[in-house]
Design a protein around this motif. Structure first.
Motif, PDB file in Angstrom:
ATOM      1  N   MET A   1       0.844  -1.204   0.000  1.00 45.03           N
ATOM      2  CA  MET A   1       0.000   0.000   0.000  1.00 45.03           C
ATOM      3  C   MET A   1       0.886   1.265   0.000  1.00 45.03           C
ATOM      4  O   MET A   1       1.948   1.270   0.623  1.00 45.03           O
ATOM      5  CB  MET A   1      -0.873   0.000   1.256  1.00 45.03           C
ATOM      6  N   SER A   2       0.415   2.294  -0.684  1.00 41.81           N
ATOM      7  CA  SER A   2       1.186   3.538  -0.691  1.00 41.81           C
ATOM      8  C   SER A   2       1.117   4.203   0.681  1.00 41.81           C
ATOM      9  O   SER A   2       0.069   4.222   1.314  1.00 41.81           O
ATOM     10  CB  SER A   2       0.617   4.496  -1.728  1.00 41.81           C
ATOM     11  N   LEU A   3       2.241   4.752   1.106  1.00 38.98           N
ATOM     12  CA  LEU A   3       2.299   5.383   2.423  1.00 38.98           C
ATOM     13  C   LEU A   3       1.731   6.803   2.374  1.00 38.98           C
ATOM     14  O   LEU A   3       1.064   7.259   3.290  1.00 38.98           O
ATOM     15  CB  LEU A   3       3.760   5.403   2.873  1.00 38.98           C
ATOM     16  N   LEU A   4       2.014   7.487   1.263  1.00 39.19           N
ATOM     17  CA  LEU A   4       1.545   8.868   1.119  1.00 39.19           C
ATOM     18  C   LEU A   4       0.934   9.032  -0.273  1.00 39.19           C
ATOM     19  O   LEU A   4       1.596   8.750  -1.280  1.00 39.19           O
ATOM     20  CB  LEU A   4       2.732   9.826   1.298  1.00 39.19           C
ATOM     21  N   VAL A   5      -0.332   9.461  -0.297  1.00 37.62           N
ATOM     22  CA  VAL A   5      -1.050   9.606  -1.572  1.00 37.62           C
ATOM     23  C   VAL A   5      -1.630  11.010  -1.656  1.00 37.62           C
ATOM     24  O   VAL A   5      -2.260  11.490  -0.709  1.00 37.62           O
ATOM     25  CB  VAL A   5      -2.224   8.583  -1.660  1.00 37.62           C
ATOM     26  N   ALA A   6      -1.403  11.653  -2.782  1.00 37.24           N
ATOM     27  CA  ALA A   6      -2.093  12.923  -3.057  1.00 37.24           C
ATOM     28  C   ALA A   6      -2.979  12.669  -4.264  1.00 37.24           C
ATOM     29  O   ALA A   6      -2.522  12.110  -5.269  1.00 37.24           O
ATOM     30  CB  ALA A   6      -1.090  14.016  -3.372  1.00 37.24           C
ATOM     31  N   HIS A   7      -4.251  13.061  -4.145  1.00 31.92           N
ATOM     32  CA  HIS A   7      -5.180  12.841  -5.254  1.00 31.92           C
ATOM     33  C   HIS A   7      -5.733  14.182  -5.722  1.00 31.92           C
ATOM     34  O   HIS A   7      -6.411  14.863  -4.962  1.00 31.92           O
ATOM     35  CB  HIS A   7      -6.311  11.907  -4.803  1.00 31.92           C
ATOM     36  N   GLU A   8      -5.358  14.564  -6.928  1.00 33.96           N
ATOM     37  CA  GLU A   8      -5.923  15.751  -7.590  1.00 33.96           C
ATOM     38  C   GLU A   8      -5.940  16.994  -6.689  1.00 33.96           C
ATOM     39  O   GLU A   8      -7.010  17.561  -6.441  1.00 33.96           O
ATOM     40  CB  GLU A   8      -7.355  15.443  -8.052  1.00 33.96           C
ATOM     41  N   LEU A   9      -4.766  17.370  -6.192  1.00 34.84           N
ATOM     42  CA  LEU A   9      -4.701  18.540  -5.302  1.00 34.84           C
ATOM     43  C   LEU A   9      -4.749  19.852  -6.082  1.00 34.84           C
ATOM     44  O   LEU A   9      -4.018  20.026  -7.062  1.00 34.84           O
ATOM     45  CB  LEU A   9      -3.408  18.513  -4.475  1.00 34.84           C
ATOM     46  N   TYR A  10      -5.606  20.740  -5.594  1.00 30.53           N
ATOM     47  CA  TYR A  10      -5.699  22.099  -6.138  1.00 30.53           C
ATOM     48  C   TYR A  10      -5.466  23.084  -5.011  1.00 30.53           C
ATOM     49  O   TYR A  10      -5.924  22.872  -3.890  1.00 30.53           O
ATOM     50  CB  TYR A  10      -7.096  22.368  -6.733  1.00 30.53           C
ATOM     51  N   ARG A  11      -4.736  24.161  -5.296  1.00 37.10           N
ATOM     52  CA  ARG A  11      -4.561  25.222  -4.288  1.00 37.10           C
ATOM     53  C   ARG A  11      -4.475  26.557  -5.020  1.00 37.10           C
ATOM     54  O   ARG A  11      -3.655  26.716  -5.942  1.00 37.10           O
ATOM     55  CB  ARG A  11      -3.280  24.963  -3.478  1.00 37.10           C
ATOM     56  N   PHE A  12      -5.362  27.467  -4.639  1.00 35.54           N
ATOM     57  CA  PHE A  12      -5.381  28.803  -5.255  1.00 35.54           C
ATOM     58  C   PHE A  12      -5.109  29.840  -4.175  1.00 35.54           C
ATOM     59  O   PHE A  12      -5.551  29.686  -3.048  1.00 35.54           O
ATOM     60  CB  PHE A  12      -6.766  29.127  -5.849  1.00 35.54           C
ATOM     61  N   PHE A  13      -4.412  30.896  -4.542  1.00 33.45           N
ATOM     62  CA  PHE A  13      -4.213  32.017  -3.618  1.00 33.45           C
ATOM     63  C   PHE A  13      -4.781  33.280  -4.237  1.00 33.45           C
ATOM     64  O   PHE A  13      -4.595  33.520  -5.429  1.00 33.45           O
ATOM     65  CB  PHE A  13      -2.722  32.232  -3.335  1.00 33.45           C
ATOM     66  N   HIS A  14      -5.454  34.083  -3.404  1.00 35.28           N
ATOM     67  CA  HIS A  14      -5.988  35.363  -3.882  1.00 35.28           C
ATOM     68  C   HIS A  14      -5.268  36.484  -3.161  1.00 35.28           C
ATOM     69  O   HIS A  14      -5.209  36.489  -1.941  1.00 35.28           O
ATOM     70  CB  HIS A  14      -7.486  35.476  -3.561  1.00 35.28           C
ATOM     71  N   THR A  15      -4.676  37.386  -3.923  1.00 37.31           N
ATOM     72  CA  THR A  15      -4.102  38.589  -3.312  1.00 37.31           C
ATOM     73  C   THR A  15      -4.680  39.780  -4.074  1.00 37.31           C
ATOM     74  O   THR A  15      -4.318  39.989  -5.226  1.00 37.31           O
ATOM     75  CB  THR A  15      -2.553  38.594  -3.433  1.00 37.31           C
ATOM     76  N   GLY A  16      -5.591  40.487  -3.411  1.00 37.78           N
ATOM     77  CA  GLY A  16      -6.270  41.591  -4.099  1.00 37.78           C
ATOM     78  C   GLY A  16      -7.015  41.041  -5.309  1.00 37.78           C
ATOM     79  O   GLY A  16      -7.790  40.103  -5.197  1.00 37.78           O
ATOM     80  N   GLU A  17      -6.720  41.629  -6.465  1.00 34.50           N
ATOM     81  CA  GLU A  17      -7.380  41.197  -7.716  1.00 34.50           C
ATOM     82  C   GLU A  17      -6.723  39.945  -8.300  1.00 34.50           C
ATOM     83  O   GLU A  17      -7.279  39.301  -9.185  1.00 34.50           O
ATOM     84  CB  GLU A  17      -7.273  42.321  -8.769  1.00 34.50           C
ATOM     85  N   ASP A  18      -5.506  39.648  -7.795  1.00 35.44           N
ATOM     86  CA  ASP A  18      -4.736  38.561  -8.426  1.00 35.44           C
ATOM     87  C   ASP A  18      -5.116  37.197  -7.887  1.00 35.44           C
ATOM     88  O   ASP A  18      -5.369  37.030  -6.694  1.00 35.44           O
ATOM     89  CB  ASP A  18      -3.228  38.761  -8.173  1.00 35.44           C
ATOM     90  N   GLU A  19      -5.113  36.226  -8.771  1.00 36.26           N
ATOM     91  CA  GLU A  19      -5.333  34.850  -8.364  1.00 36.26           C
ATOM     92  C   GLU A  19      -4.142  34.034  -8.862  1.00 36.26           C
ATOM     93  O   GLU A  19      -3.767  34.125 -10.029  1.00 36.26           O
ATOM     94  CB  GLU A  19      -6.625  34.328  -9.001  1.00 36.26           C
TER      95      GLU A  19
END
Ligand SMILES: Nc1ncnc2c1ncn2[C@@H]1O[C@H](COP(=O)(O)OP(=O)(O)OP(=O)(O)O)[C@@H](O)[C@H]1O
Length: 220
Positions: A1-19
């Motif tokens: 079995m896998s010890l560490l699995v990441a499945h379809e990770l998304y991460r967005f940051f918003h700073t003011g108008e910027d994404e």
């Protein structure tokens, strides 16, 4: 079995108008005993991925499993418990208590992992080349010494999974080669190591290189 699995990770940051789209659907699996290098240009999402994999940050989408247990979308206390049991972590933000000495920081980490009788404090301090600074407070260390002390703390509990961001960025050639030996010893002991690095010398020693580009896995 896998010890560490990441499945379809998304991460967005918003700073003011910027994404900023830091992670755009990252999936990966690490098995027990694997030594994996995470590479990619500056800004490709390596640090963000490490923070999500260790539960220090919550992804906006996807999930992380540690030894079959879901880490994502749990309380901070539950994540902290999973983290203490499974991970040694060195991120760029640092992991030292400022008013503890190097040695006290290492002992404290061992205590958190219930390793009060661990004889390896001297060995760890020696390995990162800080014998002469073992009693200095964290606030009295140079940038390079702070990074090396942080690595000793991350290794203190002999963690099942070591996650380190640029562990050899601030070390001389001798220390780098001692650390590479240590990572290889971890592999032989069946312990898993994931390092974000720009060092090709270090990446050459890894079993696998995962390359990130613009928040996506480009190559695994
Ligand atoms: N807290 C934050 N707020 C806003 N943007 C962020 C934040 N953290 C990271 N980013 C952005 O997300 C992207 C990925 O950053 P990250 O630090 O994960 O890259 P990296 O590959 O580790 O870079 P480096 O090799 O320079 O350390 C970058 O564009 C960065 O500016």
């Amino acid at each position: 079995m896998s010890l560490l699995v990441a499945h379809e990770l998304y991460r967005f940051f918003h700073t003011g108008e910027d994404e900023t789209f830091a992670l755009r659907g990252v999936s990966l699996c690490l098995s027990q005993g694997e030594f994996v290098a995470l590479m990619g240009p500056s800004g490709s999402g390596k640090s963000t991925l490490l923070a999500c994999l260790t539960g220090l940050d919550e992804p906006d989408g996807g999930h992380v499993l540690v030894d079959g247990m879901r880490l994502t979308r749990r309380s901070e206390a539950a994540r902290a418990r999973i983290r203490a049991r499974n991970f040694g972590i060195l991120l760029q933000s640092g992991n030292l208590f400022p008013h503890f000495s190097v040695e006290q920081n290492i002992r404290f980490q061992m205590r958190l992992a219930d390793r009060t009788d661990d004889p390896r404090v001297d060995e760890l301090v020696e390995m990162v080349g800080l014998r002469h600074r073992a009693h200095a407070f964290a606030t009295q260390l140079s940038g390079g010494e702070t990074a090396r002390a942080g690595l000793a703390v991350a290794l203190a509990a002999n963690p099942p999974i070591l996650v380190a961001d640029e562990p050899t960025a601030e070390v001389d050639a001798d220390t780098e080669s001692r650390l590479i030996d240590h990572f290889e010893t971890r592999r032989r002991a069946g312990l898993t190591t994931l390092l974000a690095t720009h060092s090709t010398a270090l990446a050459r020693k890894a079993d696998r290189i995962i390359r990130l580009h613009d928040g996506r896995v480009e190559d695994d």
